[in-house]
Design a protein around this motif. Structure first.
Motif, PDB file in Angstrom:
ATOM      1  N   TRP A  50      -2.829   1.566  -1.576  1.00 32.87           N
ATOM      2  CA  TRP A  50      -2.990   0.541  -0.557  1.00 32.87           C
ATOM      3  C   TRP A  50      -2.478   1.113   0.766  1.00 32.87           C
ATOM      4  CZ3 TRP A  50      -5.583  -3.896  -0.872  1.00 32.87           C
ATOM      5  CH2 TRP A  50      -5.805  -4.478  -2.125  1.00 32.87           C
ATOM      6  N   TYR A  51      -3.348   1.043   1.771  1.00 36.82           N
ATOM      7  CA  TYR A  51      -2.993   1.465   3.116  1.00 36.82           C
ATOM      8  C   TYR A  51      -3.097   0.257   4.050  1.00 36.82           C
ATOM      9  CZ  TYR A  51      -3.217   6.565   2.333  1.00 36.82           C
ATOM     10  OH  TYR A  51      -2.981   7.869   1.923  1.00 36.82           O
ATOM     11  N   ARG A  52      -2.326   0.292   5.118  1.00 35.92           N
ATOM     12  CA  ARG A  52      -2.428  -0.705   6.168  1.00 35.92           C
ATOM     13  C   ARG A  52      -2.831   0.009   7.453  1.00 35.92           C
ATOM     14  NH1 ARG A  52       2.738  -4.290   7.478  1.00 35.92           N
ATOM     15  NH2 ARG A  52       3.612  -2.227   7.886  1.00 35.92           N
ATOM     16  N   GLN A  53      -3.835  -0.551   8.125  1.00 37.78           N
ATOM     17  CA  GLN A  53      -4.297   0.041   9.374  1.00 37.78           C
ATOM     18  C   GLN A  53      -4.195  -0.997  10.481  1.00 37.78           C
ATOM     19  OE1 GLN A  53      -8.342   1.485   9.374  1.00 37.78           O
ATOM     20  NE2 GLN A  53      -8.045   2.689  11.235  1.00 37.78           N
ATOM     21  N   ILE A  54      -3.229  -0.803  11.354  1.00 36.35           N
ATOM     22  CA  ILE A  54      -3.061  -1.662  12.516  1.00 36.35           C
ATOM     23  C   ILE A  54      -4.011  -1.176  13.598  1.00 36.35           C
ATOM     24  CG2 ILE A  54      -1.418  -2.353  14.312  1.00 36.35           C
ATOM     25  CD1 ILE A  54       0.782  -2.031  12.155  1.00 36.35           C
ATOM     26  N   LEU A  55      -4.552  -2.101  14.359  1.00 35.35           N
ATOM     27  CA  LEU A  55      -5.544  -1.770  15.378  1.00 35.35           C
ATOM     28  C   LEU A  55      -5.023  -0.671  16.303  1.00 35.35           C
ATOM     29  CD1 LEU A  55      -8.361  -2.720  16.244  1.00 35.35           C
ATOM     30  CD2 LEU A  55      -7.241  -4.191  17.934  1.00 35.35           C
ATOM     31  N   GLY A  56      -5.822   0.383  16.452  1.00 36.33           N
ATOM     32  CA  GLY A  56      -5.449   1.477  17.332  1.00 36.33           C
ATOM     33  C   GLY A  56      -4.613   2.552  16.669  1.00 36.33           C
ATOM     34  N   GLN A  57      -4.354   2.398  15.383  1.00 31.18           N
ATOM     35  CA  GLN A  57      -3.550   3.384  14.654  1.00 31.18           C
ATOM     36  C   GLN A  57      -4.300   3.861  13.418  1.00 31.18           C
ATOM     37  OE1 GLN A  57       0.402   1.942  13.839  1.00 31.18           O
ATOM     38  NE2 GLN A  57       0.578   0.920  15.819  1.00 31.18           N
ATOM     39  N   GLY A  58      -3.811   4.949  12.854  1.00 30.91           N
ATOM     40  CA  GLY A  58      -4.386   5.435  11.614  1.00 30.91           C
ATOM     41  C   GLY A  58      -3.823   4.684  10.417  1.00 30.91           C
ATOM     42  N   PRO A  59      -4.488   4.771   9.282  1.00 30.12           N
ATOM     43  CA  PRO A  59      -3.981   4.114   8.076  1.00 30.12           C
ATOM     44  C   PRO A  59      -2.602   4.646   7.681  1.00 30.12           C
ATOM     45  CG  PRO A  59      -6.270   4.822   7.783  1.00 30.12           C
ATOM     46  CD  PRO A  59      -5.783   5.438   9.047  1.00 30.12           C
ATOM     47  N   GLU A  60      -1.750   3.745   7.238  1.00 30.26           N
ATOM     48  CA  GLU A  60      -0.415   4.108   6.763  1.00 30.26           C
ATOM     49  C   GLU A  60      -0.263   3.652   5.323  1.00 30.26           C
ATOM     50  OE1 GLU A  60       2.654   3.948  10.372  1.00 30.26           O
ATOM     51  OE2 GLU A  60       1.721   2.018   9.980  1.00 30.26           O
ATOM     52  N   LEU A  61       0.247   4.539   4.492  1.00 30.14           N
ATOM     53  CA  LEU A  61       0.383   4.228   3.073  1.00 30.14           C
ATOM     54  C   LEU A  61       1.436   3.164   2.829  1.00 30.14           C
ATOM     55  CD1 LEU A  61      -0.460   5.020   0.145  1.00 30.14           C
ATOM     56  CD2 LEU A  61       1.513   6.569   0.161  1.00 30.14           C
ATOM     57  N   LEU A  62       1.060   2.149   2.063  1.00 28.76           N
ATOM     58  CA  LEU A  62       2.019   1.138   1.632  1.00 28.76           C
ATOM     59  C   LEU A  62       2.524   1.437   0.218  1.00 28.76           C
ATOM     60  CD1 LEU A  62       0.306  -2.150   2.868  1.00 28.76           C
ATOM     61  CD2 LEU A  62       2.310  -1.026   3.855  1.00 28.76           C
ATOM     62  N   VAL A  63       1.588   1.704  -0.688  1.00 28.28           N
ATOM     63  CA  VAL A  63       1.965   1.903  -2.088  1.00 28.28           C
ATOM     64  C   VAL A  63       0.919   2.753  -2.777  1.00 28.28           C
ATOM     65  CG1 VAL A  63       0.865  -0.248  -2.816  1.00 28.28           C
ATOM     66  CG2 VAL A  63       2.682   0.731  -4.223  1.00 28.28           C
ATOM     67  N   GLN A  64       1.391   3.556  -3.718  1.00 24.28           N
ATOM     68  CA  GLN A  64       0.530   4.421  -4.512  1.00 24.28           C
ATOM     69  C   GLN A  64       0.814   4.194  -5.984  1.00 24.28           C
ATOM     70  OE1 GLN A  64       1.120   8.615  -3.692  1.00 24.28           O
ATOM     71  NE2 GLN A  64      -0.089   9.280  -5.449  1.00 24.28           N
ATOM     72  N   PHE A  65      -0.242   3.982  -6.763  1.00 20.79           N
ATOM     73  CA  PHE A  65      -0.127   3.813  -8.215  1.00 20.79           C
ATOM     74  C   PHE A  65      -0.752   5.006  -8.930  1.00 20.79           C
ATOM     75  CE2 PHE A  65       1.176  -0.583  -8.768  1.00 20.79           C
ATOM     76  CZ  PHE A  65       0.797  -1.205  -7.584  1.00 20.79           C
ATOM     77  N   GLN A  66      -0.125   5.393 -10.014  1.00 18.66           N
ATOM     78  CA  GLN A  66      -0.728   6.309 -10.961  1.00 18.66           C
ATOM     79  C   GLN A  66      -0.860   5.515 -12.260  1.00 18.66           C
ATOM     80  OE1 GLN A  66      -1.849   9.434 -10.414  1.00 18.66           O
ATOM     81  NE2 GLN A  66      -2.597   9.636 -12.511  1.00 18.66           N
ATOM     82  N   GLN A  93       7.224   2.869   1.764  1.00 19.50           N
ATOM     83  CA  GLN A  93       6.868   2.233   3.027  1.00 19.50           C
ATOM     84  C   GLN A  93       6.440   0.774   2.848  1.00 19.50           C
ATOM     85  OE1 GLN A  93       7.429   3.896   5.935  1.00 19.50           O
ATOM     86  NE2 GLN A  93       8.281   5.372   4.488  1.00 19.50           N
ATOM     87  N   LEU A  94       6.607   0.247   1.672  1.00 17.54           N
ATOM     88  CA  LEU A  94       6.232  -1.150   1.406  1.00 17.54           C
ATOM     89  C   LEU A  94       7.408  -2.059   1.772  1.00 17.54           C
ATOM     90  CD1 LEU A  94       3.878  -2.797   0.048  1.00 17.54           C
ATOM     91  CD2 LEU A  94       5.301  -2.774  -2.026  1.00 17.54           C
ATOM     92  N   LYS A 143       9.448  -4.545   1.005  1.00 12.69           N
ATOM     93  CA  LYS A 143       9.575  -5.210  -0.292  1.00 12.69           C
ATOM     94  C   LYS A 143      10.147  -6.617  -0.211  1.00 12.69           C
ATOM     95  CE  LYS A 143      10.223  -0.741  -2.559  1.00 12.69           C
ATOM     96  NZ  LYS A 143      10.241  -0.046  -1.256  1.00 12.69           N
ATOM     97  N   ASP A 144      10.672  -6.989   0.961  1.00 14.99           N
ATOM     98  CA  ASP A 144      11.163  -8.358   1.072  1.00 14.99           C
ATOM     99  C   ASP A 144      10.010  -9.361   1.109  1.00 14.99           C
ATOM    100  OD1 ASP A 144      11.656  -8.612   4.673  1.00 14.99           O
ATOM    101  OD2 ASP A 144      10.350  -7.285   3.524  1.00 14.99           O
ATOM    102  N   ARG A 145       8.810  -8.889   1.497  1.00 22.92           N
ATOM    103  CA  ARG A 145       7.696  -9.825   1.590  1.00 22.92           C
ATOM    104  C   ARG A 145       6.423  -9.323   0.923  1.00 22.92           C
ATOM    105  NH1 ARG A 145       5.518 -10.484   5.992  1.00 22.92           N
ATOM    106  NH2 ARG A 145       6.247  -8.604   7.049  1.00 22.92           N
ATOM    107  N   PHE A 146       6.333  -8.060   0.672  1.00 17.12           N
ATOM    108  CA  PHE A 146       5.133  -7.469   0.080  1.00 17.12           C
ATOM    109  C   PHE A 146       5.401  -7.123  -1.391  1.00 17.12           C
ATOM    110  CE2 PHE A 146       2.199  -6.126   3.624  1.00 17.12           C
ATOM    111  CZ  PHE A 146       2.933  -6.687   4.667  1.00 17.12           C
TER     112      PHE A 146
END
Lengths: 114, 114
Positions: free
Chosen positions: B34-50, B59-60, B62-65
């Motif tokens: 899961w990546y988050r892309q804020i307008l004008g920026q590149g995608p940033e990784l939130l979480v990776q699953f294997q 970078q998640l 965790k208090d709200r996500f």
């Protein structure tokens, strides 16, 4: 901190002009390098990638990129752009020490005038 | 051609409400991002699953996500409560599990928090 830098946020070109988009990364060691493109209203898709071997890689739609290890660079080029190349272009790096995840630059918005 | 499916495509919510996004990766892809892309920026990784395990959630917020991939196939990303700064495109990507880092992206879920 590990990062990917794209030199230009907005580029405007006329059709048939040559294109070069800069990308630098800050990782040491082995890296895999990518350029992704996002056309208006579409999802991110792979343009080209470098894993090893010939540092000049060719991708779809006439794009190519050159990996220069000594400069930590992976610049994207196209000799003659078309109106249909209007899109946002993202450079991304997979640093193997970083756990097999892509880190993206901020992107470059290319507008090609017809 | 196999694709990464995401839903909803668009979500408008008020701050303090809960929101959830769903992703179905390409069949057989072990790694999901899961990546988050804020307008004008590149995608940033939130979480990776294997498979069903979290590999990287550093970078998640965790208090709200929260994110889960219970059976190692599809995945859900939840935000509770949503804040104005969460307005962004949420991108899901998958990878067969190899070390080359090439990701296949879905079309994304655009969140607007009012």
């Amino acid at each position: 901190a590990q990062s990917v830098s794209q030199h230009n946020h907005h580029v405007i070109l006329s059709e048939a002009a040559s294109l070069e988009l800069g990308c630098n990364y800050s990782y040491g060691g082995t890296v895999n390098l990518f350029w992704y493109v996002q056309y208006p209203g579409q999802h991110l898709q792979l343009l080209l990638k470098y894993f090893s071997g010939d540092p000049l890689v060719k991708g779809i739609k006439g794009f190519e990129a050159e990996f220069i290890k000594s400069k930590f660079s992976f610049n994207l080029r196209k000799p003659s752009v078309q109106w249909s190349d209007t899109a946002e272009y993202f450079c991304a790096v997979n640093a193997h020490l970083g756990g097999n995840k892509l880190v993206f630059g901020a992107g470059t918005i290319l507008r090609v005038k017809s | 051609e196999a694709e990464v499916a995401q839903s909803p495509r668009y979500k408008i919510t008020e701050k303090s409400q809960a929101v959830a996004f769903w992703c179905d990766p390409i069949s057989g892809h072990a790694t999901l991002y899961w990546y988050r892309q804020i307008l004008g920026q590149g995608p940033e990784l939130l979480v990776q699953f294997q498979d069903e395990s979290v590999v990287d959630d550093s970078q998640l917020p965790k208090d709200r996500f929260s994110a889960e991939r219970l059976k190692g196939v599809d995945s859900t990303l939840k935000i509770q409560p949503a804040e104005l700064g969460d307005s962004a495109m949420y991108l899901c990507a998958s990878n067969p599990g190899g070390a080359d880092g090439e990701l296949f992206f879905g079309e994304g879920s655009r969140l607007t928090v009012l």
